[in-house]
Design a protein around this motif. Structure first.
Motif: not given
Lengths: 88, 93, 98
Positions: C57-71
């Motif tokens: 699924x194409x998303x584009x430019x994203x910011x992912x919050x660090x506390x939601x990241x595992x790997x």
């Protein structure tokens, strides 16, 4: 007054029992710990208790899976309690 | 700082990191930081058939907060040193 | 003094992120900070299923919050190109339980 972390020091190099989140328990020899309760256990045994639903009888069946870990680091945020009594 | 130092001494050794989502990653410990974030090289997922989600990943960064266990080489470090370091550490609180 | 593991060596490279809710998002790392918040460009989500091949699924430019990241994984482009995602069948990853 004895502080909890002081009390855990008394268990260094001895067998301990740890209750963790997600129905996991560990026993093993405590080699190290810090104020977060991060720990290193030697010759540890993990018991993971899970429930299975029998498809026919619908009864809840409790299963215990055990595994051995020669040397393991445990992240403290998963720890619920520690005990020097390992006969659980 | 105890475990930060401990892991720094283990750089280059093989470890298995078990995460809180039940994924287990084996690899060579490349580096660690004060948050106990871990970088692994030559990463292999333990149950690759069940978890093919990382087949194209060889090196990875694992956030410390998501670690449940790290399986360590038993002959890794002097256990006596660990005991002594722990006694000194817990005093400072 | 904040000595943290940097993701500097991965900037402008393709990375594969596993989030705490079990999603897999692939994209180009454009930026990050000490909290492991990341900026991912040209990103897409890979949805795994046992019934059909991997959906992208194409998303584009994203910011992912660090506390939601595992790997955060370094994607080996050659290895990835050799995979036929349409043939991959797998259960979705489990969410992180703290």
């Amino acid at each position: 007054m004895m502080e909890p972390l002081e009390m855990i020091k008394d268990s260094l190099n001895k067998q301990i029992y740890i209750k963790l989140r997600n129905d996991r328990e560990l026993t093993g020899k405590l080699n190290a710990f810090d104020q977060h309760l991060n720990m290193i256990l030697e010759n540890a045994e993990e018991t993971h208790t899970s429930v299975e639903l029998d498809e026919e009888t619908y009864e809840q069946v409790y299963k215990q899976n055990k595994r051995s870990m020669p040397m393991v680091f445990i992240r403290g945020d998963g720890v619920i309690l520690l005990s020097s009594h390992t006969d659980h | 700082m105890l475990f930060f130092s401990y892991f720094k001494d283990l750089v280059g050794r093989e470890v298995t990191v078990e995460l809180k989502n039940d994924l287990a990653l084996s690899g060579t410990l490349h580096s660690v930081d004060q948050y106990l974030n871990i970088k692994l090289e030559n990463t292999r997922v333990v149950d690759q058939d069940k978890y093919p989600h990382m087949l194209s990943v060889r090196n990875c960064f694992i956030r410390g907060s998501v670690v449940r266990y790290v399986q360590l080489p038993p002959e890794g470090v002097d256990v006596e040193l660990l005991h002594d370091a722990t006694r000194r550490e817990a005093r400072g609180g | 003094m904040s000595s943290g593991l940097g993701l500097e060596n991965l900037v402008d490279q393709t990375i594969s992120v596993i989030t705490n809710d079990g999603r897999n998002i692939v994209g180009i790392l454009k930026g990050f900070d000490q909290a492991t918040n990341i900026i991912l460009d040209e990103s897409h989500e890979r949805v795994y299923s046992t019934k059909e091949g991997v959906q992208q699924l194409v998303l584009g430019l994203y910011i992912i919050r660090g506390d939601n990241i595992s790997i955060v994984g370094e994607l080996d482009e050659e290895l990835d190109a050799s995979l036929d995602l349409s043939l991959l069948r797998a259960h979705p990853l489990k969410p992180v339980i703290h």
